[in-house]
Design a protein around this motif. Structure first.
Motif, short mmCIF file in Angstrom:
data_model
loop_
_atom_site.label_atom_id
_atom_site.label_comp_id
_atom_site.label_asym_id
_atom_site.label_seq_id
_atom_site.Cartn_x
_atom_site.Cartn_y
_atom_site.Cartn_z
N SER A 107 0.82 -1.21 0.00
CA SER A 107 0.00 0.00 0.00
C SER A 107 0.86 1.26 0.00
CB SER A 107 -0.93 0.02 1.23
OG SER A 107 -0.17 -0.06 2.42
N ASN A 108 2.13 1.13 0.36
CA ASN A 108 3.05 2.27 0.33
C ASN A 108 3.98 2.13 -0.87
OD1 ASN A 108 2.18 3.59 2.74
ND2 ASN A 108 3.25 2.03 3.95
N THR A 166 7.40 8.94 -1.00
CA THR A 166 6.50 7.82 -0.80
C THR A 166 5.06 8.30 -0.70
OG1 THR A 166 6.73 7.91 1.61
CG2 THR A 166 8.25 6.46 0.41
N GLN A 211 0.83 6.64 -0.01
CA GLN A 211 0.01 5.48 0.36
C GLN A 211 -1.11 5.35 -0.66
OE1 GLN A 211 -1.78 5.55 4.29
NE2 GLN A 211 -1.36 3.37 4.52
N ASP A 268 -4.46 2.92 -2.18
CA ASP A 268 -5.42 1.81 -2.18
C ASP A 268 -5.57 1.37 -3.64
OD1 ASP A 268 -7.62 0.12 -2.25
OD2 ASP A 268 -8.79 1.28 -0.83
#
Length: 295
Positions: free
Chosen positions: A226-227, A236, A238, A240
């Motif tokens: 997810s990262n 970076t 996150q 979905d």
């Protein structure tokens, strides 16, 4: 087609020169033999004599058999200069399964170099990494080919693609036409990769771009993650994956179409390659473009 063109099998061969030889041998067994020709004069076809044709080209044996005049046409195979450009920026360290984009790039470059050397071509190598260009001058012999394999083996992706002010001096001046092949994922900070292609174009070189994309980035299939980290900037985010997949696929398709159109506008041969697919498509494209190059 030989299974040894499968990247997973090919990359299991640790010796790059052996892998290149095995790949090309497997490829040549799977195509029409006449598709690959060496230097020299090769018979092509007969045609009827036309007034004004050079009488020295008449085939008298054919005349004796048919009582008609025929011109024996031959195809002249000439050596070319093949220059391989390999992107070694950090994004080429992207991994899908057991291997990375840079692995695919080094085996593809090695295979094309081996085939070019087999055909008597003069081969050079430039590796692009932030703030530098590793340059191997164009030559034609097996010792030089060994040095080229060594340079490919030593590639460690890092940073961004080389800035234009670093590589432009390498491409100034005259010189004969070349077949230039860029192997890259085309991720760039500004426009440095297409500026490089512009320079090659102004020098009247034939240009092929092999655009490397992995299956997981084409399908947004990074199971369990997810990262996500930008390999070149370190940033970076996150994500979905299921929530954004539809929008991602739409934007990706738009991006790929824009890249292809931009290449075609510059008269560049463009081919997107998935890194989990065999190399035969790329090798065929190389052979087809090689035939078009006029020395």
């Amino acid at each position: 087609m030989s299974k040894l063109l499968d990247p997973k099998i090919m990359m299991a061969i640790k010796d790059l020169s052996l892998a290149a030889k095995t790949t090309i041998d497997g490829f040549m067994q799977g195509i029409n033999k006449s598709a690959i020709k060496g230097p020299g004069m090769e018979f092509s076809q007969y045609r009827s004599y036309q007034p004004g044709d050079d009488l020295r080209l008449l085939d008298w044996k054919m005349f004796a058999r048919s009582d008609r005049y025929y011109i024996r046409e031959s195809e002249i195979e000439t050596n070319i200069t093949l220059r391989l450009l390999v992107d070694a920026s950090a994004s080429m360290d992207h991994q899908d399964g057991d291997f990375k984009k840079i692995d695919y790039a080094r085996y593809l470059a090695a295979s094309l170099a081996y085939l070019g050397n087999l055909q008597g071509d003069i081969i050079g190598l430039n590796v692009f990494r932030e703030h530098e260009v590793i340059a191997l001058p164009a030559k034609q012999d097996f010792q030089h080919l060994s040095r080229l394999f060594y340079q490919l083996e030593q590639i460690t992706p890092a940073g961004k693609f080389t800035a234009a002010d670093v590589y432009t001096p390498l491409y100034t001046g005259g010189g004969s036409s070349e077949l230039t092949i860029l192997i890259s994922d085309l991720y760039q900070d500004t426009n440095e990769i297409f500026e490089l292609l512009d320079v090659a174009g102004t020098m009247k070189h034939e240009v092929i771009v092999f655009h490397l994309m992995s299956r997981n980035e084409l399908e947004l299939d990074f199971q369990g993650y997810s990262n996500f980290e930008d390999l070149e900037t370190g940033e970076t985010i996150q994500v979905d994956q299921s929530a954004i997949r539809k929008a991602y696929m739409s934007k990706l398709q738009t991006y790929l179409e824009e890249v292809k159109e931009r290449a075609l506008d510059k008269r560049i041969f463009y081919r997107m390659l998935r890194t989990d697919q065999p190399l035969d498509t790329a090798i065929r494209d190389f052979l087809n473009q090689r035939k078009k190059l006029k020395v």
